[in-house]
Write an enzyme that holds these catalytic residues in place. Structure first.
Site, PDB file in Angstrom:
ATOM      1  N   GLY A   1     -21.834   3.069  16.952  1.00  0.00           N
ATOM      2  CA  GLY A   1     -20.799   2.029  16.871  1.00  0.00           C
ATOM      3  C   GLY A   1     -21.075   1.076  15.730  1.00  0.00           C
ATOM      4  O   GLY A   1     -21.832   1.396  14.815  1.00  0.00           O
ATOM      5  N   ASN A   2     -20.447  -0.076  15.770  1.00  0.00           N
ATOM      6  CA  ASN A   2     -20.732  -1.110  14.766  1.00  0.00           C
ATOM      7  C   ASN A   2     -20.540  -2.486  15.394  1.00  0.00           C
ATOM      8  O   ASN A   2     -20.135  -2.596  16.547  1.00  0.00           O
ATOM      9  CB  ASN A   2     -19.866  -0.902  13.516  1.00  0.00           C
ATOM     10  CG  ASN A   2     -18.392  -1.028  13.801  1.00  0.00           C
ATOM     11  OD1 ASN A   2     -17.905  -2.104  14.144  1.00  0.00           O
ATOM     12  ND2 ASN A   2     -17.662   0.081  13.708  1.00  0.00           N
TER      13      ASN A   2
END
Ligand code: CTP
Length: 217
Positions: A27-28
């Protein structure tokens, strides 16, 4: 009457999650705050907002917002393709993964050797695809750059056929991911550059909407 009254807006927000196996993902750090602030501000002015959102912990409030929850870049792409053609405006504020896991495991990966190699493959560029499909729509992108900001933003604007691009700077304290404040510049297709002060994302949403008015017929 406000120029946004009954306009249909496609808006993306938040991060994407790319599955590695059933329990892990890539993810981020996007919180979705900028996108959700935009969604509320657009809806408040009478726009009908289709909010394609990656996983975030923010709730949608306004009844004019239709929430379309997605996880991966591919799901976000599919949702955008389904809505773009009948929208008047598209604003892509999501932090989409540029690469996804080539072969996610259907079962949890067990710990084995010293190293684990994941093969990553490029995701589809949603913004660029919309740029090629655009007819009457006003198309707005976001960019996050750490170096040669303006030059990179200009290249993105042209390559993706945008009307304007909102440039985030990670170099300013209080700007960018997770914060309630942000500092941005807007570069448009007529080569006008407008720099905004560090301010709340809710206030920036109003600035971005004022800027939209130059392009919406
Ligand atoms: N974007 C998108 N689909 C992707 C990647 C990015 O729609 N697969 C959109 C983002 O929502 C944003 C814009 O493209 O509006 C800029 O994203 P960014 O990651 O900064 O640009 P890239 O074109 O991916 O270039 P690079 O990562 O090399 O800077």
């Amino acid at each position: 009457m406000h120029f946004l009254k009954n306009k249909k807006v496609l808006l993306t927000a938040g991060p994407t999650y790319e599955a590695i196996d059933p329990v892990r993902f890539i993810g981020n750090r996007s919180s979705g705050k900028m996108g959700y602030a935009l969604a509320e501000a657009l809806a408040e002015k009478g726009a009908l907002v289709h909010l394609v959102s990656g996983p975030v912990s923010i709730q949608v409030k306004h009844p004019n917002i239709e929430l379309l929850p997605v996880e991966s870049a591919e799901e976000m792409y599919q949702a955008c393709m389904a809505y773009f053609d009948f929208c008047d405006i598209a604003i892509l504020a999501a932090a989409v993964a540029d690469y996804t896991v080539a072969n996610p495991s259907p079962i949890k990966i067990k710990k084995k050797g010293e190293n684990l190699h994941l093969e990553l493959v490029k995701t589809k560029d949603i913004l660029q695809t919309l740029g090629t499909r655009k007819k009457k729509q006003v198309l707005v992108g976001f960019a996050l750059e750490t170096n040669d900001e303006l030059e990179n933003a200009r290249l993105k604007l042209e390559k993706k056929n945008l009307d304007f691009i909102v440039l985030n700077s990670l170099q300013d304290a209080g700007a960018g991911f997770q914060h309630n404040t942000n500092k941005v510049s807007i570069l448009d297709k007529n080569n006008n550059l407008t720099k905004f002060e560090l301010k709340l994302k809710t206030e920036l949403a109003e600035d971005i909407i004022r800027y939209l008015e130059n392009f919406v017929k």
